[in-house]
Design a protein around this motif. Structure first.
Motif, PDB file in Angstrom:
ATOM      1  N   THR A  16       0.844  -1.203   0.000  1.00 53.60           N
ATOM      2  CA  THR A  16       0.000   0.000   0.000  1.00 53.60           C
ATOM      3  C   THR A  16       0.872   1.244   0.000  1.00 53.60           C
ATOM      4  O   THR A  16       0.650   2.179  -0.787  1.00 53.60           O
ATOM      5  N   ILE A  17       1.878   1.264   0.851  1.00 45.93           N
ATOM      6  CA  ILE A  17       2.765   2.433   0.943  1.00 45.93           C
ATOM      7  C   ILE A  17       3.648   2.521  -0.298  1.00 45.93           C
ATOM      8  O   ILE A  17       3.789   3.597  -0.903  1.00 45.93           O
ATOM      9  N   TRP A  18       4.259   1.395  -0.709  1.00 48.48           N
ATOM     10  CA  TRP A  18       5.129   1.412  -1.896  1.00 48.48           C
ATOM     11  C   TRP A  18       4.378   1.833  -3.161  1.00 48.48           C
ATOM     12  O   TRP A  18       4.961   2.427  -4.062  1.00 48.48           O
ATOM     13  N   ASN A  19       3.090   1.567  -3.202  1.00 48.19           N
ATOM     14  CA  ASN A  19       2.299   1.914  -4.383  1.00 48.19           C
ATOM     15  C   ASN A  19       1.641   3.286  -4.284  1.00 48.19           C
ATOM     16  O   ASN A  19       0.747   3.611  -5.062  1.00 48.19           O
ATOM     17  N   GLY A  20       2.073   4.099  -3.319  1.00 46.33           N
ATOM     18  CA  GLY A  20       1.583   5.471  -3.221  1.00 46.33           C
ATOM     19  C   GLY A  20       0.342   5.645  -2.367  1.00 46.33           C
ATOM     20  O   GLY A  20      -0.274   6.706  -2.388  1.00 46.33           O
ATOM     21  N   GLY A  21      -0.018   4.625  -1.603  1.00 48.39           N
ATOM     22  CA  GLY A  21      -1.197   4.710  -0.752  1.00 48.39           C
ATOM     23  C   GLY A  21      -0.950   5.507   0.512  1.00 48.39           C
ATOM     24  O   GLY A  21       0.171   5.944   0.791  1.00 48.39           O
ATOM     25  N   ASN A  22      -2.006   5.678   1.258  1.00 48.16           N
ATOM     26  CA  ASN A  22      -1.963   6.465   2.484  1.00 48.16           C
ATOM     27  C   ASN A  22      -1.787   5.596   3.717  1.00 48.16           C
ATOM     28  O   ASN A  22      -2.040   4.394   3.691  1.00 48.16           O
ATOM     29  N   SER A  28      -0.207  10.775   3.210  1.00 47.08           N
ATOM     30  CA  SER A  28       0.905  10.213   2.452  1.00 47.08           C
ATOM     31  C   SER A  28       2.080  10.007   3.390  1.00 47.08           C
ATOM     32  O   SER A  28       2.309  10.814   4.303  1.00 47.08           O
ATOM     33  N   THR A  31       9.059  10.928   3.432  1.00 38.79           N
ATOM     34  CA  THR A  31      10.305  10.314   2.978  1.00 38.79           C
ATOM     35  C   THR A  31      11.454  10.899   3.776  1.00 38.79           C
ATOM     36  O   THR A  31      11.508  12.109   4.003  1.00 38.79           O
ATOM     37  N   TYR A  55      10.449   5.354   4.210  1.00 44.08           N
ATOM     38  CA  TYR A  55       9.168   5.994   4.488  1.00 44.08           C
ATOM     39  C   TYR A  55       8.937   5.938   5.985  1.00 44.08           C
ATOM     40  O   TYR A  55       9.258   4.947   6.644  1.00 44.08           O
ATOM     41  N   GLN A  78      12.242   2.440   1.428  1.00 44.58           N
ATOM     42  CA  GLN A  78      11.563   3.009   0.262  1.00 44.58           C
ATOM     43  C   GLN A  78      11.678   2.044  -0.921  1.00 44.58           C
ATOM     44  O   GLN A  78      10.736   1.876  -1.686  1.00 44.58           O
TER      45      GLN A  78
END
Length: 156
Positions: A16-22, A28, A31, A55, A78
Protein backbone atom coordinates in the motif's frame (compact mmCIF):
# COMPACT_ATOMS: atom_id res chain seq x y z
CA UNK A 1 8.84 -24.58 24.78
CA UNK A 2 6.22 -23.31 22.31
CA UNK A 3 7.52 -22.70 18.77
CA UNK A 4 7.53 -18.95 18.24
CA UNK A 5 6.91 -17.12 15.00
CA UNK A 6 8.16 -13.53 14.71
CA UNK A 7 5.75 -11.91 12.27
CA UNK A 8 6.62 -8.83 10.22
CA UNK A 9 4.25 -6.29 8.74
CA UNK A 10 2.17 -8.03 6.06
CA UNK A 11 3.42 -7.45 2.52
CA UNK A 12 -0.02 -6.11 1.55
CA UNK A 13 0.43 -3.28 4.08
CA UNK A 14 3.92 -2.48 2.75
CA UNK A 15 2.62 -2.62 -0.85
CA UNK A 16 0.00 0.00 0.00
CA UNK A 17 2.77 2.43 0.94
CA UNK A 18 5.13 1.41 -1.90
CA UNK A 19 2.30 1.91 -4.38
CA UNK A 20 1.58 5.47 -3.22
CA UNK A 21 -1.20 4.71 -0.75
CA UNK A 22 -1.96 6.47 2.48
CA UNK A 23 -1.17 5.54 6.07
CA UNK A 24 -3.56 4.74 8.93
CA UNK A 25 -4.46 8.43 9.25
CA UNK A 26 -5.13 8.86 5.54
CA UNK A 27 -1.90 10.78 4.92
CA UNK A 28 0.91 10.21 2.45
CA UNK A 29 4.04 8.75 4.05
CA UNK A 30 6.97 11.05 4.64
CA UNK A 31 10.30 10.31 2.98
CA UNK A 32 13.54 10.43 4.95
CA UNK A 33 17.14 9.34 4.54
CA UNK A 34 18.37 7.04 7.26
CA UNK A 35 21.25 8.33 9.35
CA UNK A 36 21.97 4.82 10.60
CA UNK A 37 20.77 2.75 13.56
CA UNK A 38 17.32 3.53 14.86
CA UNK A 39 15.32 3.06 11.65
CA UNK A 40 14.03 -0.53 11.74
CA UNK A 41 12.04 -1.59 8.69
CA UNK A 42 8.85 -3.31 9.82
CA UNK A 43 8.67 -5.44 6.66
CA UNK A 44 12.12 -7.07 6.48
CA UNK A 45 12.82 -6.50 10.21
CA UNK A 46 16.32 -5.21 9.46
CA UNK A 47 17.75 -1.81 10.27
CA UNK A 48 17.64 0.64 7.35
CA UNK A 49 21.26 1.45 6.48
CA UNK A 50 22.66 4.96 6.65
CA UNK A 51 22.04 6.82 3.40
CA UNK A 52 19.08 4.64 2.35
CA UNK A 53 15.72 6.27 1.67
CA UNK A 54 12.80 5.25 3.85
CA UNK A 55 9.17 5.99 4.49
CA UNK A 56 7.86 6.99 7.89
CA UNK A 57 4.11 6.68 8.35
CA UNK A 58 1.35 5.98 10.85
CA UNK A 59 0.72 2.25 11.17
CA UNK A 60 -2.04 0.40 13.01
CA UNK A 61 -1.23 -3.33 13.33
CA UNK A 62 -4.83 -4.25 14.13
CA UNK A 63 -7.64 -5.34 11.79
CA UNK A 64 -10.10 -2.64 12.81
CA UNK A 65 -10.51 0.54 14.80
CA UNK A 66 -11.25 0.03 18.48
CA UNK A 67 -10.01 1.61 21.73
CA UNK A 68 -6.92 -0.62 21.99
CA UNK A 69 -5.87 -0.34 18.33
CA UNK A 70 -2.74 1.71 18.89
CA UNK A 71 -1.44 3.65 15.90
CA UNK A 72 2.09 4.96 15.72
CA UNK A 73 5.04 5.83 13.52
CA UNK A 74 6.98 3.09 11.74
CA UNK A 75 9.68 2.92 9.08
CA UNK A 76 9.73 1.04 5.79
CA UNK A 77 12.50 0.78 3.19
CA UNK A 78 11.56 3.01 0.26
CA UNK A 79 13.01 0.37 -2.06
CA UNK A 80 11.01 -2.86 -1.90
CA UNK A 81 12.44 -5.44 0.47
CA UNK A 82 11.69 -9.08 1.21
CA UNK A 83 9.38 -9.77 4.15
CA UNK A 84 11.01 -11.36 7.18
CA UNK A 85 10.01 -15.01 7.12
CA UNK A 86 12.34 -16.84 9.51
CA UNK A 87 10.60 -18.59 12.35
CA UNK A 88 11.96 -19.19 15.83
CA UNK A 89 14.85 -16.81 15.06
CA UNK A 90 15.09 -13.42 16.71
CA UNK A 91 14.74 -10.81 13.93
CA UNK A 92 17.75 -8.48 13.38
CA UNK A 93 15.82 -5.41 14.60
CA UNK A 94 15.39 -7.03 18.00
CA UNK A 95 19.13 -7.06 18.56
CA UNK A 96 19.57 -3.27 18.25
CA UNK A 97 18.40 -2.39 21.76
CA UNK A 98 19.02 -3.98 25.16
CA UNK A 99 15.31 -4.47 25.84
CA UNK A 100 11.80 -4.16 24.41
CA UNK A 101 8.24 -4.10 25.72
CA UNK A 102 6.35 -7.36 25.26
CA UNK A 103 2.57 -7.21 25.66
CA UNK A 104 -0.11 -9.85 25.19
CA UNK A 105 -3.34 -9.35 23.24
CA UNK A 106 -6.49 -11.43 23.24
CA UNK A 107 -8.32 -12.85 20.23
CA UNK A 108 -10.47 -9.70 20.39
CA UNK A 109 -7.31 -7.60 19.74
CA UNK A 110 -7.47 -5.98 23.17
CA UNK A 111 -4.55 -5.72 25.60
CA UNK A 112 -4.51 -8.47 28.20
CA UNK A 113 -3.81 -6.46 31.33
CA UNK A 114 -0.83 -7.52 33.40
CA UNK A 115 1.14 -8.88 30.44
CA UNK A 116 3.17 -5.81 29.50
CA UNK A 117 6.79 -5.90 30.60
CA UNK A 118 10.11 -4.39 29.59
CA UNK A 119 12.03 -7.50 28.61
CA UNK A 120 15.74 -8.01 28.03
CA UNK A 121 16.50 -9.25 24.49
CA UNK A 122 17.85 -12.58 25.75
CA UNK A 123 14.59 -13.14 27.66
CA UNK A 124 12.19 -12.37 24.77
CA UNK A 125 11.66 -16.01 23.68
CA UNK A 126 11.01 -17.23 27.23
CA UNK A 127 8.63 -14.41 28.16
CA UNK A 128 6.74 -14.62 24.85
CA UNK A 129 6.36 -18.38 25.38
CA UNK A 130 5.08 -17.77 28.91
CA UNK A 131 2.50 -15.28 27.63
CA UNK A 132 1.36 -17.46 24.74
CA UNK A 133 0.71 -20.37 27.13
CA UNK A 134 -1.99 -18.27 28.78
CA UNK A 135 -5.39 -19.11 27.25
CA UNK A 136 -6.44 -15.47 27.13
CA UNK A 137 -3.36 -14.40 25.08
CA UNK A 138 -3.69 -14.90 21.32
CA UNK A 139 -0.50 -13.06 20.28
CA UNK A 140 2.21 -10.76 21.57
CA UNK A 141 3.43 -7.39 20.34
CA UNK A 142 7.06 -6.36 20.59
CA UNK A 143 7.40 -2.60 21.05
CA UNK A 144 10.24 -0.19 21.66
CA UNK A 145 10.97 0.16 25.37
CA UNK A 146 11.91 3.81 24.79
CA UNK A 147 9.22 5.09 22.41
CA UNK A 148 6.54 2.33 22.47
CA UNK A 149 6.76 1.97 18.66
CA UNK A 150 5.47 -1.29 17.23
CA UNK A 151 8.26 -3.62 16.07
CA UNK A 152 6.67 -6.98 15.22
CA UNK A 153 4.22 -9.59 16.39
CA UNK A 154 4.95 -12.95 18.00
CA UNK A 155 2.65 -15.92 17.50
CA UNK A 156 3.01 -19.37 19.00
Amino acid sequence: MTALSFTAMPTADAETIWNGGNDAYGHSPETMISDGPGHPCRHCLKNIDSGDALYVFAYRPFPQLQPYAETGPVFLHQKRCERYEAEEVLPPVLTTSPNFILRGYGANDRIVYGTGAVTEVADIPAYATELLRRPEVAYVHVRSARNNCYQCRIDG
